[in-house]
Design an enzyme around this catalytic site. Structure first.
Site, mmCIF file in Angstrom:
data_model
loop_
_atom_site.group_PDB
_atom_site.id
_atom_site.type_symbol
_atom_site.label_atom_id
_atom_site.label_comp_id
_atom_site.label_asym_id
_atom_site.label_seq_id
_atom_site.Cartn_x
_atom_site.Cartn_y
_atom_site.Cartn_z
ATOM 1 N N LEU A 20 76.700 33.176 21.680
ATOM 2 C CA LEU A 20 75.426 32.460 21.745
ATOM 3 C C LEU A 20 74.814 32.499 23.142
ATOM 4 O O LEU A 20 73.612 32.711 23.297
ATOM 5 C CB LEU A 20 75.640 31.005 21.312
ATOM 6 N N ASP A 39 79.938 33.256 33.395
ATOM 7 C CA ASP A 39 81.056 33.325 32.441
ATOM 8 C C ASP A 39 82.367 33.503 33.191
ATOM 9 O O ASP A 39 82.524 34.416 33.982
ATOM 10 C CB ASP A 39 80.882 34.465 31.430
ATOM 11 N N SER A 74 84.246 28.712 36.824
ATOM 12 C CA SER A 74 84.502 27.863 35.662
ATOM 13 C C SER A 74 83.561 26.666 35.704
ATOM 14 O O SER A 74 83.412 26.027 36.746
ATOM 15 C CB SER A 74 85.949 27.358 35.676
ATOM 16 N N VAL A 75 82.969 26.350 34.555
ATOM 17 C CA VAL A 75 82.135 25.145 34.480
ATOM 18 C C VAL A 75 82.989 23.884 34.501
ATOM 19 O O VAL A 75 82.470 22.785 34.664
ATOM 20 C CB VAL A 75 81.255 25.132 33.204
ATOM 21 N N SER A 154 78.577 20.389 18.458
ATOM 22 C CA SER A 154 79.173 21.208 17.404
ATOM 23 C C SER A 154 79.166 20.394 16.119
ATOM 24 O O SER A 154 79.232 19.158 16.159
ATOM 25 C CB SER A 154 80.614 21.542 17.808
ATOM 26 N N TYR A 166 88.156 18.893 21.025
ATOM 27 C CA TYR A 166 86.910 19.672 20.984
ATOM 28 C C TYR A 166 85.733 18.809 20.517
ATOM 29 O O TYR A 166 84.719 18.710 21.222
ATOM 30 C CB TYR A 166 87.142 20.892 20.094
ATOM 31 N N ALA A 168 85.469 15.660 20.591
ATOM 32 C CA ALA A 168 85.244 14.601 21.586
ATOM 33 C C ALA A 168 84.383 15.127 22.721
ATOM 34 O O ALA A 168 83.463 14.456 23.206
ATOM 35 C CB ALA A 168 86.580 14.093 22.125
ATOM 36 N N LYS A 170 82.238 17.445 22.493
ATOM 37 C CA LYS A 170 80.900 17.709 21.970
ATOM 38 C C LYS A 170 80.099 16.410 21.833
ATOM 39 O O LYS A 170 78.885 16.402 22.027
ATOM 40 C CB LYS A 170 80.992 18.443 20.634
ATOM 41 N N ALA A 200 77.148 30.062 14.574
ATOM 42 C CA ALA A 200 76.942 31.491 14.814
ATOM 43 C C ALA A 200 78.244 32.250 14.669
ATOM 44 O O ALA A 200 79.319 31.732 14.976
ATOM 45 C CB ALA A 200 76.385 31.709 16.222
ATOM 46 N N ARG A 203 83.745 34.719 18.116
ATOM 47 C CA ARG A 203 85.206 34.721 18.075
ATOM 48 C C ARG A 203 85.768 33.417 17.536
ATOM 49 O O ARG A 203 86.857 33.402 16.973
ATOM 50 C CB ARG A 203 85.799 35.089 19.426
HETATM 51 P P1 NAI Z 1 82.171 32.295 22.568
HETATM 52 O O1 NAI Z 1 83.620 32.036 22.715
HETATM 53 O O2 NAI Z 1 81.731 33.593 21.986
HETATM 54 O O3 NAI Z 1 81.427 32.135 23.959
HETATM 55 C C1 NAI Z 1 81.742 31.121 24.859
HETATM 56 C C2 NAI Z 1 81.744 31.728 26.236
HETATM 57 O O4 NAI Z 1 82.080 30.706 27.172
HETATM 58 C C3 NAI Z 1 82.772 32.835 26.382
HETATM 59 O O5 NAI Z 1 82.153 34.028 26.831
HETATM 60 C C4 NAI Z 1 83.757 32.275 27.402
HETATM 61 O O6 NAI Z 1 84.268 33.278 28.245
HETATM 62 C C5 NAI Z 1 82.913 31.264 28.153
HETATM 63 N N1 NAI Z 1 83.715 30.220 28.781
HETATM 64 C C6 NAI Z 1 84.764 29.570 28.265
HETATM 65 N N2 NAI Z 1 85.246 28.675 29.135
HETATM 66 C C7 NAI Z 1 84.472 28.764 30.243
HETATM 67 C C8 NAI Z 1 84.458 28.077 31.488
HETATM 68 N N3 NAI Z 1 85.349 27.127 31.754
HETATM 69 N N4 NAI Z 1 83.505 28.410 32.385
HETATM 70 C C9 NAI Z 1 82.596 29.372 32.118
HETATM 71 N N5 NAI Z 1 82.578 30.060 30.951
HETATM 72 C C10 NAI Z 1 83.500 29.752 30.022
HETATM 73 O O7 NAI Z 1 81.572 31.063 21.738
HETATM 74 P P2 NAI Z 1 80.210 30.882 20.929
HETATM 75 O O8 NAI Z 1 80.521 30.941 19.491
HETATM 76 O O9 NAI Z 1 79.149 31.755 21.463
HETATM 77 O O10 NAI Z 1 79.915 29.350 21.277
HETATM 78 C C11 NAI Z 1 79.061 28.951 22.322
HETATM 79 C C12 NAI Z 1 78.993 27.449 22.361
HETATM 80 O O11 NAI Z 1 78.584 26.931 21.101
HETATM 81 C C13 NAI Z 1 80.315 26.778 22.673
HETATM 82 O O12 NAI Z 1 80.093 25.625 23.442
HETATM 83 C C14 NAI Z 1 80.830 26.381 21.321
HETATM 84 O O13 NAI Z 1 81.703 25.293 21.390
HETATM 85 C C15 NAI Z 1 79.545 26.022 20.621
HETATM 86 N N6 NAI Z 1 79.631 26.085 19.182
HETATM 87 C C16 NAI Z 1 79.672 27.286 18.556
HETATM 88 C C17 NAI Z 1 79.734 27.339 17.176
HETATM 89 C C18 NAI Z 1 79.694 28.620 16.440
HETATM 90 O O14 NAI Z 1 79.557 28.595 15.201
HETATM 91 N N7 NAI Z 1 79.794 29.759 17.106
HETATM 92 C C19 NAI Z 1 79.828 26.119 16.366
HETATM 93 C C20 NAI Z 1 79.726 24.912 17.123
HETATM 94 C C21 NAI Z 1 79.645 24.922 18.474
#
Ligand code: NAI
Length: 314
Positions: A20, A39, A74-75, A154, A166, A168, A170, A200, A203
């Protein structure tokens, strides 16, 4: 119809090396925004790190004629939040947009099997991330009287059978957006903070099994969530303090409502009166309010001058 653009705007997108975050970063950059692509590059459980994801997206944006820089912090740390904002400020002298998107699920399984590290790591990324970043950019936005902020919740926040760390985090992300929205609105600032609940393919959804993952890839590619998010961070968008479910080419409002409930006379709400009136407490027949903040949730009880209490931040 005029195109909505972001020329002259600087955006920080966290976790933008994939999924996303990448979709948001690429869309904003294609419409003129300068984008810091953050990232850390860990695996799905938040272990490890690497420059690959941020570099790849930054290169893709720049190759397409946009303007982006990579950041690998890291965030989830105080230092990381500071570096992310400092790097954007050094490069471009301003930050207009922060999309707090990075998220991980380190917690697994039932609550009695979760470790302190799993719980706290999820909190530190999901809710700590926005905190560590936004506290470094808040004064800047306040003084410029401009900011557009997104935090990421989420659907797990509705309740999930998965681990509690997780969701919590969110819930915390939503609360942060609501509180920043409230204080900005209260002070007449043009700073808007909203929260999204995305769906979306990515992974995380791979973990749900191939049958659902394939359907997700068909209908819920990350780009299908990017339009709503980009709209919410546009200067013309007046929405503030709200939550939306986005993804799969849909955008839905999510809200917390409060019923009028049941009111007893002074000292009259005994256990038995609660038992005898619990249906009224639960009922939606008399409607409900959607409070934008704590004060509005109390205002239908005029026994205390809540407005005055809230004038003093505690
Ligand atoms: P993703 O795993 O593809 O992307 C998340 C990115 O965050 C990764 O590239 C990862 O390297 C990066 N990341 C992880 N920890 C980090 C840190 N400490 N500092 C900097 N970067 C870090 O996940 P996706 O699916 O794109 O999700 C994006 C957001 O949406 C996340 O917050 C996830 O919890 C949320 N979300 C996604 C859903 C989905 O259906 N894909 C559902 C609900 C929430």
């Amino acid at each position: 119809m005029s195109e909505m653009r972001y020329d002259g705007r600087v955006a920080i997108v966290t976790g933008a090396g994939a999924g996303l975050g990448r979709a948001y970063a690429e869309l904003l950059a294609s419409r003129g925004a300068k984008v810091l692509v953050n990232d850390l590059g860990p695996d799905i459980r938040g272990e490890g790190a690497g420059h690959g994801p941020a570099d790849e997206v930054t290169r893709a944006i720049n190759d397409a004629g946009g303007e982006a820089i990579a950041n690998y912090d890291s965030v989830a740390t105080s230092e990381g939040g500071r570096n992310i904002v400092a790097q954007a400020m050094e490069a471009w002298g301003q930050v207009d947009i922060v999309i707090n998107n990075a998220g991980v699920t380190r917690s697994k399984g039932p609550i009695d099997e979760n470790t302190d590290d799993q719980f706290l790591h999820d909190l530190l990324v999901g809710a700590g991330g926005p905190f560590f970043i936004l506290r470094n950019v808040w004064r800047h936005m306040w003084e410029r009287d401009y900011g557009r902020i997104i935090t990421t919740a989420s659907g797990s926040f509705y309740g999930t059978r998965s681990a509690v760390g997780y969701p919590a985090s969110k819930g915390g992300a939503w609360a942060i957006a609501r509180s920043l929205a409230h204080v900005a609105r209260h002070n007449g600032k043009n700073i808007h903070a909203n929260c999204i609940m995305p769906t979306a393919a990515g992974r995380m959804t791979q973990l749900m099994g191939e049958d659902i993952a394939a359907k997700m890839r068909e209908h819920f590619m990350p780009s299908t969530a990017a339009g709503p998010v980009a709209y919410l961070v546009h200067e013309d968008c007046e929405i503030n303090g709200e939550m939306f479910r986005v993804g799969g080419d849909r955008m839905k409002r999510v809200f917390i409502g409060q019923t009028p409930g049941y009111a007893a006379e002074k000292n009259g709400l005994t256990i038995e009166r609660v038992r005898d009136n619990i249906d009224q407490v639960m009922s939606l027949d008399d409607g409900f309010i959607i409070p934008r903040n704590n004060t509005e949730s109390l205002i239908d009880d005029d026994r205390v001058p809540w407005e005055k209490l809230n004038a003093r931040a505690i």
